[in-house]
Enzyme design. Sequence first.
Site, PDB file in Angstrom:
ATOM      1  N   SER A  99       0.815  -1.216   0.000  1.00 27.49           N
ATOM      2  CA  SER A  99       0.000   0.000   0.000  1.00 27.49           C
ATOM      3  C   SER A  99       0.853   1.273   0.000  1.00 27.49           C
ATOM      4  O   SER A  99       0.323   2.373   0.038  1.00 27.49           O
ATOM      5  CB  SER A  99      -0.927   0.000   1.226  1.00 27.49           C
ATOM      6  OG  SER A  99      -0.185  -0.200   2.409  1.00 27.49           O
ATOM      7  N   ASN A 144      -1.595  -2.853  13.322  1.00 24.76           N
ATOM      8  CA  ASN A 144      -3.056  -2.717  13.351  1.00 24.76           C
ATOM      9  C   ASN A 144      -3.516  -1.523  14.176  1.00 24.76           C
ATOM     10  O   ASN A 144      -4.386  -0.762  13.748  1.00 24.76           O
ATOM     11  CB  ASN A 144      -3.689  -4.016  13.863  1.00 24.76           C
ATOM     12  CG  ASN A 144      -3.402  -5.190  12.941  1.00 24.76           C
ATOM     13  OD1 ASN A 144      -2.881  -4.984  11.834  1.00 24.76           O
ATOM     14  ND2 ASN A 144      -3.705  -6.393  13.376  1.00 24.76           N
ATOM     15  N   THR A 154     -41.132  26.244  -7.257  1.00 22.08           N
ATOM     16  CA  THR A 154     -41.365  24.869  -6.824  1.00 22.08           C
ATOM     17  C   THR A 154     -41.635  24.119  -8.124  1.00 22.08           C
ATOM     18  O   THR A 154     -42.225  24.680  -9.053  1.00 22.08           O
ATOM     19  CB  THR A 154     -42.575  24.736  -5.874  1.00 22.08           C
ATOM     20  OG1 THR A 154     -43.740  25.217  -6.561  1.00 22.08           O
ATOM     21  CG2 THR A 154     -42.403  25.548  -4.597  1.00 22.08           C
ATOM     22  N   HIS A 155     -41.150  22.902  -8.197  1.00 24.74           N
ATOM     23  CA  HIS A 155     -41.222  22.123  -9.451  1.00 24.74           C
ATOM     24  C   HIS A 155     -40.533  22.853 -10.606  1.00 24.74           C
ATOM     25  O   HIS A 155     -40.866  22.628 -11.773  1.00 24.74           O
ATOM     26  CB  HIS A 155     -42.675  21.804  -9.838  1.00 24.74           C
ATOM     27  CG  HIS A 155     -43.513  21.315  -8.698  1.00 24.74           C
ATOM     28  ND1 HIS A 155     -43.654  19.983  -8.391  1.00 24.74           N
ATOM     29  CD2 HIS A 155     -44.230  21.989  -7.761  1.00 24.74           C
ATOM     30  CE1 HIS A 155     -44.435  19.842  -7.332  1.00 24.74           C
ATOM     31  NE2 HIS A 155     -44.788  21.053  -6.913  1.00 24.74           N
ATOM     32  N   SER A 212     -15.719  27.615 -25.947  1.00 24.00           N
ATOM     33  CA  SER A 212     -15.850  26.437 -26.793  1.00 24.00           C
ATOM     34  C   SER A 212     -14.893  26.576 -27.958  1.00 24.00           C
ATOM     35  O   SER A 212     -14.666  27.681 -28.452  1.00 24.00           O
ATOM     36  CB  SER A 212     -17.290  26.340 -27.293  1.00 24.00           C
ATOM     37  OG  SER A 212     -17.332  25.638 -28.518  1.00 24.00           O
ATOM     38  N   TYR A 243      -8.913  -7.143  12.985  1.00 22.03           N
ATOM     39  CA  TYR A 243      -8.351  -6.555  11.771  1.00 22.03           C
ATOM     40  C   TYR A 243      -8.347  -7.550  10.616  1.00 22.03           C
ATOM     41  O   TYR A 243      -8.051  -8.723  10.783  1.00 22.03           O
ATOM     42  CB  TYR A 243      -6.904  -6.072  12.007  1.00 22.03           C
ATOM     43  CG  TYR A 243      -6.274  -5.523  10.730  1.00 22.03           C
ATOM     44  CD1 TYR A 243      -6.491  -4.207  10.343  1.00 22.03           C
ATOM     45  CD2 TYR A 243      -5.529  -6.351   9.892  1.00 22.03           C
ATOM     46  CE1 TYR A 243      -5.960  -3.716   9.162  1.00 22.03           C
ATOM     47  CE2 TYR A 243      -4.991  -5.861   8.702  1.00 22.03           C
ATOM     48  CZ  TYR A 243      -5.212  -4.549   8.343  1.00 22.03           C
ATOM     49  OH  TYR A 243      -4.704  -4.067   7.168  1.00 22.03           O
TER      50      TYR A 243
END
Length: 461
Positions: A27, A114, A159-160, A281, A321
């Site tokens: 690791s 550990n 709303t919505h 762009s 562990y």
Amino acid sequence: MSDSSNQQWGGRFSEGVDAFVARFTASIDFDRRLYRHDIQGSMAHARMLQKSDIISQDELNAIVGGLDSILNDIENDNIDWSIELEDIHMNIEARLTDRIGDAGKKLHTGRSRNDQVATDIRLWLRDEIDTIDGQLARFQEGLLGLAEKNADTIMPGFTHLQTAQPVTFGHHLMAWFEMMVRDRERLQDCRKRLNVSPLGAAALAGTTFPIDREFTAKELGFDRPTRNSLDSVSDRDFAIEFCSAGALIMTHLSRMSEELVLWTSAQFNFIDLPDRFCTGSSIMPQKKNPDVPELVRGKTGRVNGHLVSLLTLMKSQPLAYNKDNQEDKEPLFDTADTLKDCLRAFADMIPHIEAKKESMYEAAKRGFSTATDLADYLVRQGMPFRNAHEVVGKAVAYGLKTGKDLSEMSLEELKVFSETIEQDVFDVLTLEGSVAARDHIGGTAPRQVLFAVEQAKMKLL
Ligand code: ARG
């Protein structure tokens, strides 16, 4: 490494680890970023060993000096990490023994990787939380400034995603602020629970040496030692909690991003983002794309993914562990990194948003946003609310047919729907009247927005 055994645990092995297995199980490529906290933990452990007469003062001095020089080398990029030594813990310990000899071999007395790794991650995450909290505070500060400036800037509330009622832009921004308040509380809550010291749990059962767990806990700024050694080395629930709090932060940032993207579009045209947070762009010359919020919105996916990774990582692990836990680091690291980047982007960008006030105002005038105000007016004159709703509905239908907003109808036109309507109705049909009337705690009135900003400023300081 196929013909020699690992110097840290090679005793019972008759052949070295297969080269692929060494790479597969190592690791060091990612856990080396724990180096500072690993050294911090080792120093505290060594001091405790000396204090408990398990090592001598000379040995402690050698260990502290050796760790200091290793820290220095790492910070100057002057160290060769070794896959054969698996992880950050064994890499540092082996370097230490190379440098100071036998004293280095005593550092691991009464300890295991550990409890060491569980300590390291907690120390590391505690620092990350403090950094992230600082960024959240900076973002909040920016929000307060912008909200104050726009306490009476009128925009449509939705709303919505359909025009609902007029609100003030400052009120909208203070809604974002509240999300951040809760996000910070969640992080602090997570910090509180993770701030305990697993050191001394050793491999799983504790140790036969006369260690002083209170001492190391205090040395490392933990509130207390953990209460159960098996639990200490195995659970990563604190990392899961952090990712969960992180996923919510990203969810909030993503919602804000979505709004920023909508608002910068030609169709909404509510705000302007500074050019430096946008890109163009390569084919369409007119474009100015809100890349930063879009990317923040997109990065929510990976943080949500990390949360699910960690939940899944934990779900079938028997005590105590298991090597599975080595997989906790990359999702955790990436969650913290992503949060820091996204919060930085928002903290930098938000204070520079330009509200296009006229355009917001025009939009608020469309869509009969003061229809509820007309209904409330009729109720104040004694009409039951349901009847008022019906009456205003008819007025809206008439407005749709004739292309008129409620505020653009004449008194005669309005009287057709209810005899009782008088000239004063126009006070409530204006956008200013509508927002100013919602003048209670948590309401959208400019006065209330300024009050909310004031209150928030006092708490932030
Ligand atoms: N690299 C390991 C991890 O991240 C450290 C603990 C290893 N312990 C062990 N018994 N193999 O979890």
